[in-house]
Design a protein around this motif. Sequence first.
Motif, PDB file in Angstrom:
ATOM      1  N   TYR A 191      44.725  54.304  47.255  1.00 35.51           N
ATOM      2  CA  TYR A 191      44.138  53.412  45.816  1.00 35.51           C
ATOM      3  C   TYR A 191      45.616  52.526  45.546  1.00 35.51           C
ATOM      4  O   TYR A 191      46.688  53.174  45.168  1.00 35.51           O
ATOM      5  N   PHE A 192      45.346  51.228  45.583  1.00 39.41           N
ATOM      6  CA  PHE A 192      46.502  50.294  45.121  1.00 39.41           C
ATOM      7  C   PHE A 192      47.859  50.866  45.740  1.00 39.41           C
ATOM      8  O   PHE A 192      48.915  50.837  44.966  1.00 39.41           O
ATOM      9  N   GLU A 193      47.575  51.291  46.903  1.00 40.95           N
ATOM     10  CA  GLU A 193      48.952  51.586  47.797  1.00 40.95           C
ATOM     11  C   GLU A 193      50.079  50.679  47.699  1.00 40.95           C
ATOM     12  O   GLU A 193      51.272  51.307  47.680  1.00 40.95           O
ATOM     13  N   ASN A 194      50.015  49.500  47.677  1.00 39.60           N
ATOM     14  CA  ASN A 194      51.065  48.627  47.836  1.00 39.60           C
ATOM     15  C   ASN A 194      51.258  47.881  46.267  1.00 39.60           C
ATOM     16  O   ASN A 194      52.313  46.970  46.352  1.00 39.60           O
ATOM     17  N   GLU A 195      51.060  48.644  45.442  1.00 40.70           N
ATOM     18  CA  GLU A 195      51.203  48.100  44.206  1.00 40.70           C
ATOM     19  C   GLU A 195      51.971  49.180  43.411  1.00 40.70           C
ATOM     20  O   GLU A 195      51.603  50.623  43.587  1.00 40.70           O
ATOM     21  N   GLY A 215      41.835  60.019  47.426  1.00 38.11           N
ATOM     22  CA  GLY A 215      42.036  60.520  48.993  1.00 38.11           C
ATOM     23  C   GLY A 215      41.586  61.673  49.278  1.00 38.11           C
ATOM     24  O   GLY A 215      41.170  61.698  50.359  1.00 38.11           O
ATOM     25  N   ASP A 216      41.356  62.609  48.362  1.00 38.82           N
ATOM     26  CA  ASP A 216      40.730  63.995  48.753  1.00 38.82           C
ATOM     27  C   ASP A 216      39.287  63.856  48.761  1.00 38.82           C
ATOM     28  O   ASP A 216      38.608  64.194  49.896  1.00 38.82           O
ATOM     29  N   PHE A 265      41.862  60.059  60.821  1.00 37.61           N
ATOM     30  CA  PHE A 265      43.120  60.573  61.162  1.00 37.61           C
ATOM     31  C   PHE A 265      44.115  59.440  61.238  1.00 37.61           C
ATOM     32  O   PHE A 265      45.217  59.432  60.941  1.00 37.61           O
ATOM     33  N   ARG A 266      43.485  58.065  61.387  1.00 34.69           N
ATOM     34  CA  ARG A 266      44.114  56.925  61.620  1.00 34.69           C
ATOM     35  C   ARG A 266      44.732  56.584  60.143  1.00 34.69           C
ATOM     36  O   ARG A 266      45.717  56.178  59.878  1.00 34.69           O
ATOM     37  N   VAL A 267      43.628  56.803  59.115  1.00 35.02           N
ATOM     38  CA  VAL A 267      44.085  56.214  57.827  1.00 35.02           C
ATOM     39  C   VAL A 267      44.840  57.398  57.369  1.00 35.02           C
ATOM     40  O   VAL A 267      45.840  56.954  56.429  1.00 35.02           O
ATOM     41  N   ASN A 268      44.628  58.624  57.308  1.00 38.21           N
ATOM     42  CA  ASN A 268      45.456  59.622  56.913  1.00 38.21           C
ATOM     43  C   ASN A 268      46.056  60.480  57.852  1.00 38.21           C
ATOM     44  O   ASN A 268      45.292  61.594  58.301  1.00 38.21           O
TER      45      ASN A 268
END
Length: 368
Positions: free
Chosen positions: A264-268, A281-282, A312-315
Amino acid sequence: MRAIAVDDEELGLSRIMRLLKKIEYLSYVNGYNNPKEAIENACIDNADIAFLDIEMPEINGLVLAEMLMEKNPKIEVIFITAYDKYALQAFEVNAIGYLLKPVELGSIKQKLERVLLRQGDIKVVEETKKLYIKVFKYFLVSDSKDMKNIIEFRTEKAKELLGILLSHQGKPITKDKIIYRLWPDMEMERAAKNFHTTCYYVRKVIKEAGINNFILRKEHGYSINMNYIDSDLNSFCSAIREIRKKEPQIGIIKAGFFEYGGSYFENEYYEWAYAERNYYGDYFENMGIYLSNYYEGIGQMDECEKILKYLFRVNPLSEKACSRLIKISMEKGDIINAKKIYKNFQKNVDDEMGEKTLKILEDIIEKY
């Protein structure tokens, strides 16, 4: 067309009022020396356009524009300023434009023609126009579904304000809470002015995308009109609500699951978003396991594997996805792929818990 003008200087206001009254298609013209009176009478004036002096001491033109838009979302704004054309380039914030003092009749008419064109366009598109917003991994805002036309915001704070409002999914948040998130260390009066200016920037860029009534001012705070938004967050939250039901619809959960492309808003660097990252994420992992169990249960192992691979690719730290993918590969007799999955997990873990999981995964491979 209805118009108002606001200028704290009597001579400036008198001049523009005299010129506005010469324009035949202005059916209503009203003027104010006091910006507060303009705000109080905004609903009565119901203006299509406002001519606002920027350099007013108590409430500057940008703040006043936002306050007027709160009460009258359709209103267009033209700023009036004494700055020369070179200084104007530094602002780059106008929705329609600027008029330089002393104001001329021809310049006013040119701006009014642009307003007529804009309002005509908005009436045509507003009913079906939407913003398309992504918040998982990248925070992107577009006026097209293919996300090719990315909307640029005047300031980073304007973009973050939209993120805060979107995170509440149409529920109002108080001005004080927004200010605390955006300017936690700033003196309140200055922060409040920044807030109104930032709201104006958001309204302006969204209005340029063809949407008028976007930021809503309610009794308990500010919210955004969710009727104009299509976002990955909407779809993911729908999936969360669905998976809680006794008889959930798999299609809704699956659609939301694949909308999650990263944190969530990973690059901010939004501190207020950190707590929500773990929450979403959970749920992403829970959805993946739920869906994989469902497809395994009905014998669709290809779909089960597809779900687990995406999880698995995303996490790449998902122990459940990793172990189940290894089991599937070993049951197929594909030990090379099983070891590849193991190595992908191995390179992403380095703590004691990770070591324990690696031992479990090694045991699975040895078992087969």
